[in-house]
Design a protein around this motif. Structure first.
Motif, PDB file in Angstrom:
ATOM      1  N   MET A 103      -9.004   7.423   3.701  1.00  6.76           N
ATOM      2  CA  MET A 103     -10.154   8.211   4.163  1.00  6.76           C
ATOM      3  C   MET A 103     -11.387   7.329   4.369  1.00  6.76           C
ATOM      4  SD  MET A 103      -9.616  11.590   1.788  1.00  6.76           S
ATOM      5  CE  MET A 103     -10.770  12.692   2.605  1.00  6.76           C
ATOM      6  N   TYR A 104     -11.566   6.361   3.483  1.00 10.06           N
ATOM      7  CA  TYR A 104     -12.747   5.498   3.542  1.00 10.06           C
ATOM      8  C   TYR A 104     -12.652   4.484   4.682  1.00 10.06           C
ATOM      9  CZ  TYR A 104     -16.608   2.665   1.759  1.00 10.06           C
ATOM     10  OH  TYR A 104     -17.788   1.979   1.619  1.00 10.06           O
TER      11      TYR A 104
ATOM     12  N   ILE B 158       0.840  -1.204   0.000  1.00  7.66           N
ATOM     13  CA  ILE B 158       0.000   0.000   0.000  1.00  7.66           C
ATOM     14  C   ILE B 158       0.870   1.248   0.000  1.00  7.66           C
ATOM     15  CG2 ILE B 158      -1.616   1.361   1.393  1.00  7.66           C
ATOM     16  CD1 ILE B 158      -2.855  -1.359   2.256  1.00  7.66           C
ATOM     17  N   ARG B 159       1.841   1.286   0.879  1.00  4.74           N
ATOM     18  CA  ARG B 159       2.707   2.469   1.000  1.00  4.74           C
ATOM     19  C   ARG B 159       3.563   2.700  -0.236  1.00  4.74           C
ATOM     20  NH1 ARG B 159       4.093   0.655   5.844  1.00  4.74           N
ATOM     21  NH2 ARG B 159       6.168   0.088   5.165  1.00  4.74           N
ATOM     22  N   GLU B 160       4.131   1.630  -0.779  1.00 10.95           N
ATOM     23  CA  GLU B 160       5.133   1.775  -1.824  1.00 10.95           C
ATOM     24  C   GLU B 160       4.599   1.638  -3.249  1.00 10.95           C
ATOM     25  OE1 GLU B 160       8.168   2.734  -1.029  1.00 10.95           O
ATOM     26  OE2 GLU B 160       7.724   2.606   1.108  1.00 10.95           O
ATOM     27  N   LEU B 161       3.529   0.896  -3.443  1.00 10.23           N
ATOM     28  CA  LEU B 161       3.081   0.599  -4.799  1.00 10.23           C
ATOM     29  C   LEU B 161       1.768   1.253  -5.200  1.00 10.23           C
ATOM     30  CD1 LEU B 161       3.956  -3.210  -4.814  1.00 10.23           C
ATOM     31  CD2 LEU B 161       5.327  -1.326  -5.714  1.00 10.23           C
ATOM     32  N   LEU B 162       0.904   1.468  -4.247  1.00 12.81           N
ATOM     33  CA  LEU B 162      -0.406   2.049  -4.554  1.00 12.81           C
ATOM     34  C   LEU B 162      -0.243   3.541  -4.847  1.00 12.81           C
ATOM     35  CD1 LEU B 162      -3.384   1.047  -4.588  1.00 12.81           C
ATOM     36  CD2 LEU B 162      -3.593   1.930  -2.287  1.00 12.81           C
ATOM     37  N   PRO B 163      -0.780   4.001  -5.976  1.00 13.66           N
ATOM     38  CA  PRO B 163      -0.675   5.427  -6.293  1.00 13.66           C
ATOM     39  C   PRO B 163      -1.282   6.299  -5.180  1.00 13.66           C
ATOM     40  CG  PRO B 163      -1.448   4.207  -8.191  1.00 13.66           C
ATOM     41  CD  PRO B 163      -1.447   3.246  -7.030  1.00 13.66           C
ATOM     42  N   PHE B 164      -0.709   7.476  -4.999  1.00 14.98           N
ATOM     43  CA  PHE B 164      -1.109   8.357  -3.902  1.00 14.98           C
ATOM     44  C   PHE B 164      -2.618   8.619  -3.862  1.00 14.98           C
ATOM     45  CE2 PHE B 164      -2.244  12.635  -2.492  1.00 14.98           C
ATOM     46  CZ  PHE B 164      -1.911  12.526  -1.149  1.00 14.98           C
ATOM     47  N   LYS B 165      -3.213   8.934  -4.998  1.00 14.87           N
ATOM     48  CA  LYS B 165      -4.639   9.289  -5.010  1.00 14.87           C
ATOM     49  C   LYS B 165      -5.512   8.113  -4.572  1.00 14.87           C
ATOM     50  CE  LYS B 165      -4.260  12.987  -8.360  1.00 14.87           C
ATOM     51  NZ  LYS B 165      -4.635  13.481  -9.692  1.00 14.87           N
ATOM     52  N   GLN B 166      -5.132   6.910  -4.958  1.00 12.56           N
ATOM     53  CA  GLN B 166      -5.875   5.726  -4.526  1.00 12.56           C
ATOM     54  C   GLN B 166      -5.644   5.466  -3.044  1.00 12.56           C
ATOM     55  OE1 GLN B 166      -4.967   2.428  -7.097  1.00 12.56           O
ATOM     56  NE2 GLN B 166      -5.443   3.602  -8.934  1.00 12.56           N
ATOM     57  N   ARG B 167      -4.413   5.609  -2.619  1.00 11.72           N
ATOM     58  CA  ARG B 167      -4.066   5.414  -1.207  1.00 11.72           C
ATOM     59  C   ARG B 167      -4.811   6.421  -0.325  1.00 11.72           C
ATOM     60  NH1 ARG B 167       1.148   5.729  -1.820  1.00 11.72           N
ATOM     61  NH2 ARG B 167       1.438   7.839  -1.074  1.00 11.72           N
TER      62      ARG B 167
ATOM     63  N   GLN C 266     -19.413  10.532  -0.295  1.00 13.53           N
ATOM     64  CA  GLN C 266     -19.821  11.935  -0.395  1.00 13.53           C
ATOM     65  C   GLN C 266     -18.865  12.846   0.384  1.00 13.53           C
ATOM     66  OE1 GLN C 266     -22.380  13.345  -2.203  1.00 13.53           O
ATOM     67  NE2 GLN C 266     -21.566  15.324  -1.545  1.00 13.53           N
ATOM     68  N   GLN C 267     -18.527  12.455   1.602  1.00 10.68           N
ATOM     69  CA  GLN C 267     -17.627  13.251   2.431  1.00 10.68           C
ATOM     70  C   GLN C 267     -16.240  13.371   1.794  1.00 10.68           C
ATOM     71  OE1 GLN C 267     -18.144  10.747   5.893  1.00 10.68           O
ATOM     72  NE2 GLN C 267     -19.183  12.396   7.014  1.00 10.68           N
ATOM     73  N   ILE C 268     -15.757  12.268   1.257  1.00 13.27           N
ATOM     74  CA  ILE C 268     -14.442  12.272   0.612  1.00 13.27           C
ATOM     75  C   ILE C 268     -14.462  13.194  -0.605  1.00 13.27           C
ATOM     76  CG2 ILE C 268     -12.712  10.874  -0.595  1.00 13.27           C
ATOM     77  CD1 ILE C 268     -13.721   8.489   1.177  1.00 13.27           C
ATOM     78  N   ALA C 269     -15.510  13.067  -1.407  1.00 14.84           N
ATOM     79  CA  ALA C 269     -15.637  13.902  -2.602  1.00 14.84           C
ATOM     80  C   ALA C 269     -15.639  15.384  -2.243  1.00 14.84           C
ATOM     81  CB  ALA C 269     -16.911  13.539  -3.356  1.00 14.84           C
TER      82      ALA C 269
ATOM     83  N   ASP D   4     -15.581  14.686  -7.965  1.00 15.26           N
ATOM     84  CA  ASP D   4     -16.871  14.016  -8.112  1.00 15.26           C
ATOM     85  C   ASP D   4     -16.916  12.719  -7.307  1.00 15.26           C
ATOM     86  OD1 ASP D   4     -17.819  15.911  -9.926  1.00 15.26           O
ATOM     87  OD2 ASP D   4     -17.158  14.745 -11.678  1.00 15.26           O
ATOM     88  N   LYS D   5     -18.113  12.348  -6.900  1.00 18.77           N
ATOM     89  CA  LYS D   5     -18.298  11.073  -6.192  1.00 18.77           C
ATOM     90  C   LYS D   5     -17.867   9.906  -7.078  1.00 18.77           C
ATOM     91  CE  LYS D   5     -22.633  11.491  -5.110  1.00 18.77           C
ATOM     92  NZ  LYS D   5     -23.975  11.231  -4.538  1.00 18.77           N
ATOM     93  N   SER D   6     -18.115  10.024  -8.376  1.00 18.39           N
ATOM     94  CA  SER D   6     -17.728   8.936  -9.282  1.00 18.39           C
ATOM     95  C   SER D   6     -16.207   8.764  -9.316  1.00 18.39           C
ATOM     96  CB  SER D   6     -18.279   9.180 -10.689  1.00 18.39           C
ATOM     97  OG  SER D   6     -17.741  10.372 -11.227  1.00 18.39           O
ATOM     98  N   THR D   7     -15.477   9.851  -9.181  1.00 20.85           N
ATOM     99  CA  THR D   7     -14.011   9.775  -9.145  1.00 20.85           C
ATOM    100  C   THR D   7     -13.551   9.068  -7.877  1.00 20.85           C
ATOM    101  OG1 THR D   7     -13.844  11.804 -10.436  1.00 20.85           O
ATOM    102  CG2 THR D   7     -11.879  11.125  -9.219  1.00 20.85           C
ATOM    103  N   VAL D   8     -14.192   9.388  -6.773  1.00 26.62           N
ATOM    104  CA  VAL D   8     -13.874   8.714  -5.506  1.00 26.62           C
ATOM    105  C   VAL D   8     -14.124   7.217  -5.660  1.00 26.62           C
ATOM    106  CG1 VAL D   8     -14.467   8.473  -3.065  1.00 26.62           C
ATOM    107  CG2 VAL D   8     -14.368  10.752  -4.102  1.00 26.62           C
ATOM    108  N   SER D   9     -15.275   6.868  -6.209  1.00 25.33           N
ATOM    109  CA  SER D   9     -15.626   5.453  -6.389  1.00 25.33           C
ATOM    110  C   SER D   9     -14.630   4.738  -7.289  1.00 25.33           C
ATOM    111  CB  SER D   9     -17.031   5.325  -6.980  1.00 25.33           C
ATOM    112  OG  SER D   9     -17.982   5.775  -6.067  1.00 25.33           O
ATOM    113  N   ARG D  10     -14.239   5.377  -8.371  1.00 20.73           N
ATOM    114  CA  ARG D  10     -13.257   4.757  -9.287  1.00 20.73           C
ATOM    115  C   ARG D  10     -11.923   4.529  -8.591  1.00 20.73           C
ATOM    116  NH1 ARG D  10     -15.398   8.309 -13.010  1.00 20.73           N
ATOM    117  NH2 ARG D  10     -13.609   9.706 -12.849  1.00 20.73           N
ATOM    118  N   ARG D  11     -11.468   5.519  -7.843  1.00 22.19           N
ATOM    119  CA  ARG D  11     -10.189   5.375  -7.134  1.00 22.19           C
ATOM    120  C   ARG D  11     -10.264   4.285  -6.077  1.00 22.19           C
ATOM    121  NH1 ARG D  11      -8.482  11.748  -6.218  1.00 22.19           N
ATOM    122  NH2 ARG D  11      -8.292  12.247  -8.432  1.00 22.19           N
TER     123      ARG D  11
END
Length: 68
Positions: A23-24, A9-18, A32-35, A41-48
């Motif tokens: 947060m989740y 998670i720390r070394e390989l997962l891209p920052f935005k996904q991490r 919704q809170q993360i977005a 957008d909420k859809s961006t949060v869901s995709r990540r």
């Protein structure tokens, strides 16, 4: 396995996904809170979040194959 997952998670997962994953699951925020907090957008949060989960499933599979 936990240490392996932590490193992955720390070394390989891209920052935005991490960031969304943390947060989740750690901060217990909903999509919704993360977005709102990240101003995306909420859809961006869901995709990540889904991409991060998919990545972790792959890591888990690789680890289980190597650990045999």
């Amino acid at each position: 396995m936990k240490k392996f997952a932590d490193v992955a998670i720390r070394e390989l997962l891209p920052f935005k996904q991490r960031q969304v994953l943390k947060m989740y699951y750690i901060e217990n925020k909903n999509i919704q809170q993360i977005a709102e907090e990240l101003d995306i957008d909420k859809s961006t949060v869901s995709r990540r979040l889904n991409a991060a989960k998919k990545f972790l499933k792959k890591i888990r599979k690789i680890y289980s194959e190597v650990a045999k």
